[in-house]
Motif scaffolding. Sequence first.
Motif, PDB file in Angstrom:
ATOM      1  N   GLU A   1      34.358   0.991 -28.456  1.00  0.00           N
ATOM      2  CA  GLU A   1      34.658   2.302 -27.856  1.00  0.00           C
ATOM      3  C   GLU A   1      33.381   2.940 -27.329  1.00  0.00           C
ATOM      4  O   GLU A   1      33.358   3.491 -26.211  1.00  0.00           O
ATOM      5  CB  GLU A   1      35.318   3.217 -28.893  1.00  0.00           C
ATOM      6  N   HIS A   2      32.312   2.902 -28.107  1.00  0.00           N
ATOM      7  CA  HIS A   2      31.039   3.481 -27.672  1.00  0.00           C
ATOM      8  C   HIS A   2      30.466   2.722 -26.481  1.00  0.00           C
ATOM      9  O   HIS A   2      29.952   3.327 -25.533  1.00  0.00           O
ATOM     10  CB  HIS A   2      30.029   3.470 -28.830  1.00  0.00           C
ATOM     11  N   LEU A   3      30.536   1.400 -26.531  1.00  0.00           N
ATOM     12  CA  LEU A   3      30.031   0.594 -25.419  1.00  0.00           C
ATOM     13  C   LEU A   3      30.829   0.880 -24.155  1.00  0.00           C
ATOM     14  O   LEU A   3      30.260   0.970 -23.059  1.00  0.00           O
ATOM     15  CB  LEU A   3      30.117  -0.893 -25.784  1.00  0.00           C
ATOM     16  N   ASP A   4      32.123   1.036 -24.301  1.00  0.00           N
ATOM     17  CA  ASP A   4      32.977   1.361 -23.155  1.00  0.00           C
ATOM     18  C   ASP A   4      32.529   2.665 -22.493  1.00  0.00           C
ATOM     19  O   ASP A   4      32.408   2.752 -21.261  1.00  0.00           O
ATOM     20  CB  ASP A   4      34.432   1.480 -23.622  1.00  0.00           C
ATOM     21  N   ALA A   5      32.257   3.692 -23.306  1.00  0.00           N
ATOM     22  CA  ALA A   5      31.810   4.980 -22.757  1.00  0.00           C
ATOM     23  C   ALA A   5      30.476   4.841 -22.033  1.00  0.00           C
ATOM     24  O   ALA A   5      30.279   5.413 -20.944  1.00  0.00           O
ATOM     25  CB  ALA A   5      31.703   6.008 -23.883  1.00  0.00           C
ATOM     26  N   CYS A   6      29.561   4.056 -22.596  1.00  0.00           N
ATOM     27  CA  CYS A   6      28.245   3.873 -21.965  1.00  0.00           C
ATOM     28  C   CYS A   6      28.350   3.099 -20.650  1.00  0.00           C
ATOM     29  O   CYS A   6      27.657   3.409 -19.679  1.00  0.00           O
ATOM     30  CB  CYS A   6      27.301   3.141 -22.921  1.00  0.00           C
ATOM     31  N   VAL A   7      29.209   2.096 -20.628  1.00  0.00           N
ATOM     32  CA  VAL A   7      29.375   1.300 -19.415  1.00  0.00           C
ATOM     33  C   VAL A   7      29.991   2.143 -18.300  1.00  0.00           C
ATOM     34  O   VAL A   7      29.586   2.077 -17.128  1.00  0.00           O
ATOM     35  CB  VAL A   7      30.230   0.050 -19.713  1.00  0.00           C
ATOM     36  N   ARG A   8      30.978   2.964 -18.643  1.00  0.00           N
ATOM     37  CA  ARG A   8      31.598   3.829 -17.627  1.00  0.00           C
ATOM     38  C   ARG A   8      30.579   4.816 -17.056  1.00  0.00           C
ATOM     39  O   ARG A   8      30.583   5.108 -15.860  1.00  0.00           O
ATOM     40  CB  ARG A   8      32.782   4.586 -18.238  1.00  0.00           C
ATOM     41  N   GLU A   9      29.712   5.321 -17.908  1.00  0.00           N
ATOM     42  CA  GLU A   9      28.715   6.286 -17.451  1.00  0.00           C
ATOM     43  C   GLU A   9      27.626   5.628 -16.610  1.00  0.00           C
ATOM     44  O   GLU A   9      27.186   6.174 -15.597  1.00  0.00           O
ATOM     45  CB  GLU A   9      28.086   6.975 -18.665  1.00  0.00           C
ATOM     46  N   SER A  10      27.186   4.437 -17.025  1.00  0.00           N
ATOM     47  CA  SER A  10      26.051   3.786 -16.357  1.00  0.00           C
ATOM     48  C   SER A  10      26.466   2.889 -15.202  1.00  0.00           C
ATOM     49  O   SER A  10      25.617   2.491 -14.390  1.00  0.00           O
ATOM     50  CB  SER A  10      25.267   2.961 -17.367  1.00  0.00           C
ATOM     51  N   LYS A  11      27.774   2.499 -15.185  1.00  0.00           N
ATOM     52  CA  LYS A  11      28.284   1.579 -14.154  1.00  0.00           C
ATOM     53  C   LYS A  11      27.669   0.186 -14.274  1.00  0.00           C
ATOM     54  O   LYS A  11      27.643  -0.566 -13.303  1.00  0.00           O
ATOM     55  CB  LYS A  11      28.031   2.127 -12.742  1.00  0.00           C
ATOM     56  N   ARG A  12      27.177  -0.179 -15.451  1.00  0.00           N
ATOM     57  CA  ARG A  12      26.592  -1.498 -15.640  1.00  0.00           C
ATOM     58  C   ARG A  12      27.685  -2.557 -15.761  1.00  0.00           C
ATOM     59  O   ARG A  12      28.785  -2.301 -16.270  1.00  0.00           O
ATOM     60  CB  ARG A  12      25.718  -1.540 -16.899  1.00  0.00           C
ATOM     61  N   ASP A  13      27.377  -3.751 -15.301  1.00  0.00           N
ATOM     62  CA  ASP A  13      28.254  -4.909 -15.446  1.00  0.00           C
ATOM     63  C   ASP A  13      27.888  -5.588 -16.765  1.00  0.00           C
ATOM     64  O   ASP A  13      26.808  -6.183 -16.891  1.00  0.00           O
ATOM     65  CB  ASP A  13      28.053  -5.860 -14.265  1.00  0.00           C
ATOM     66  N   VAL A  14      28.768  -5.487 -17.756  1.00  0.00           N
ATOM     67  CA  VAL A  14      28.456  -5.941 -19.114  1.00  0.00           C
ATOM     68  C   VAL A  14      29.576  -6.850 -19.621  1.00  0.00           C
ATOM     69  O   VAL A  14      30.755  -6.607 -19.370  1.00  0.00           O
ATOM     70  CB  VAL A  14      28.288  -4.744 -20.072  1.00  0.00           C
ATOM     71  N   ARG A  15      29.177  -7.880 -20.332  1.00  0.00           N
ATOM     72  CA  ARG A  15      30.140  -8.712 -21.064  1.00  0.00           C
ATOM     73  C   ARG A  15      29.687  -8.826 -22.512  1.00  0.00           C
ATOM     74  O   ARG A  15      28.512  -9.096 -22.783  1.00  0.00           O
ATOM     75  CB  ARG A  15      30.271 -10.104 -20.450  1.00  0.00           C
ATOM     76  N   LEU A  16      30.634  -8.631 -23.427  1.00  0.00           N
ATOM     77  CA  LEU A  16      30.370  -8.773 -24.856  1.00  0.00           C
ATOM     78  C   LEU A  16      31.131  -9.987 -25.367  1.00  0.00           C
ATOM     79  O   LEU A  16      32.359 -10.044 -25.283  1.00  0.00           O
ATOM     80  CB  LEU A  16      30.807  -7.521 -25.621  1.00  0.00           C
ATOM     81  N   THR A  17      30.404 -10.975 -25.902  1.00  0.00           N
ATOM     82  CA  THR A  17      31.001 -12.174 -26.478  1.00  0.00           C
ATOM     83  C   THR A  17      31.011 -12.052 -27.993  1.00  0.00           C
ATOM     84  O   THR A  17      29.972 -11.748 -28.602  1.00  0.00           O
ATOM     85  CB  THR A  17      30.217 -13.433 -26.056  1.00  0.00           C
ATOM     86  N   LEU A  18      32.175 -12.257 -28.587  1.00  0.00           N
ATOM     87  CA  LEU A  18      32.320 -12.206 -30.039  1.00  0.00           C
ATOM     88  C   LEU A  18      32.567 -13.621 -30.558  1.00  0.00           C
ATOM     89  O   LEU A  18      33.556 -14.264 -30.194  1.00  0.00           O
ATOM     90  CB  LEU A  18      33.491 -11.301 -30.442  1.00  0.00           C
ATOM     91  N   VAL A  19      31.663 -14.102 -31.395  1.00  0.00           N
ATOM     92  CA  VAL A  19      31.779 -15.434 -31.986  1.00  0.00           C
ATOM     93  C   VAL A  19      32.178 -15.264 -33.445  1.00  0.00           C
ATOM     94  O   VAL A  19      31.449 -14.645 -34.228  1.00  0.00           O
ATOM     95  CB  VAL A  19      30.454 -16.217 -31.878  1.00  0.00           C
ATOM     96  N   GLY A  20      33.331 -15.805 -33.815  1.00  0.00           N
ATOM     97  CA  GLY A  20      33.842 -15.663 -35.172  1.00  0.00           C
ATOM     98  C   GLY A  20      35.297 -15.235 -35.138  1.00  0.00           C
ATOM     99  O   GLY A  20      35.865 -14.957 -34.069  1.00  0.00           O
ATOM    100  N   ASN A  21      35.898 -15.179 -36.300  1.00  0.00           N
ATOM    101  CA  ASN A  21      37.263 -14.660 -36.378  1.00  0.00           C
ATOM    102  C   ASN A  21      37.403 -13.818 -37.632  1.00  0.00           C
ATOM    103  O   ASN A  21      36.457 -13.653 -38.389  1.00  0.00           O
ATOM    104  CB  ASN A  21      38.295 -15.793 -36.329  1.00  0.00           C
ATOM    105  N   GLY A  22      38.609 -13.274 -37.830  1.00  0.00           N
ATOM    106  CA  GLY A  22      38.824 -12.415 -38.977  1.00  0.00           C
ATOM    107  C   GLY A  22      40.047 -11.546 -38.785  1.00  0.00           C
ATOM    108  O   GLY A  22      40.738 -11.626 -37.760  1.00  0.00           O
TER     109      GLY A  22
END
Length: 375
Positions: free
Chosen positions: A216-237
């Motif tokens: 949620e926080h990363l989403d807000a920062c990306v919308r504000e900065s207009k940066r092209d970002v990808r977050l990869t999550l390795v693992g499960n749970g």
Amino acid sequence: MCRVAFLTNFIPPYRLPVLQALHERLEAFCVIASVSMEENRNWEHINVGSLDVRYQRCVTVARTWRHPANFEETTYLHIPYDTLSQLAAFNPDVIISAELGARTSQAVLYRKLHPGTRLVVYADLSERTEQGREGWRGLLRRWILRHADAIITNGTSGERYIQKLGFSPEYIYKIPYTTDLSLFAESPVICKENGQLELIYVGSLSQRKGLVIFCEHLDACVRESKRDVRLTLVGNGPMQEEIARMKHRLAFKLNLVGDVAYEQLPDYYAAADAFVFPTLADTWGLVVNEAMAAGLPIIGSRYSQAVEELVVDGVHGWTFYPDQPETVYKALHQLFAMSAEERKEMGETARKAALEWSPELVASRFLAVVEAVQS
């Protein structure tokens, strides 16, 4: 030259290098484990090599850990009932006993019956992980500490917690976690000039790891900065499906990989620009060591002692408190403002810091404590 018994719940693979280094440098070294492995661990069979490992008779109880930070997690309480006989069979000069519960209580009794034996308590904890755990536990822990010759803890937060229980700081030794990091140190640190910022997280997808609120926080920062970002999550749970449902409404790309073989992790780190670790409570967080050794800057929660101990703001990455959004935004915006060359330089600095803590160095720190309690 002495005999040392190491009492623990089980042997995780990342602890083997340090235990093997101790085995090589002591006259006699025995690991007495409550169980061979816990049910919620997805590690394959652990090859202990020439280590002298003995397993206890114990009762194991599954319980739900409910933390004041509003997360829940299944944990296991191991109550061994043959610690005295196991220790008597080995006849140690020094006992290193993990945690502050039934196992170490029996080690205290053994020490009382054998006054020449010394007891070192290995307290793998932090102020954050122990919130809400007082009551009878506090009384038991204070009783144990009154009979310990020294305490080992893995960070400053754990050190502060032990001092609050009344133990003298003179006999508290701080020894960080580490493992064999050579697999990660072999990858070159690359200056990636592409426009997309690649972030990576490795670990369990559980409530405790704070991934939902971080997204949620990363989403807000990306919308504000207009940066092209990808977050990869390795693992499960247990949070995997909930996190996956977030993908369609996020302003950044979310890539859920699932579990991968340990030897494949360096490839995932090498493809990333920075490592994120937004945990709500961790006594350490060895993935931080791994990511730094792979040459990645860290964007990490100060509720991880690995972040608190290893990451200096602006030098190896940036730290934040996951329950204080303004600190998360600040850390992310500082990362977003960096050039590829600056990230590469920071990653190289992070690698040097992580590699300072070798298994041999950590084993030397343990041996120094053994020598201190015998002097």
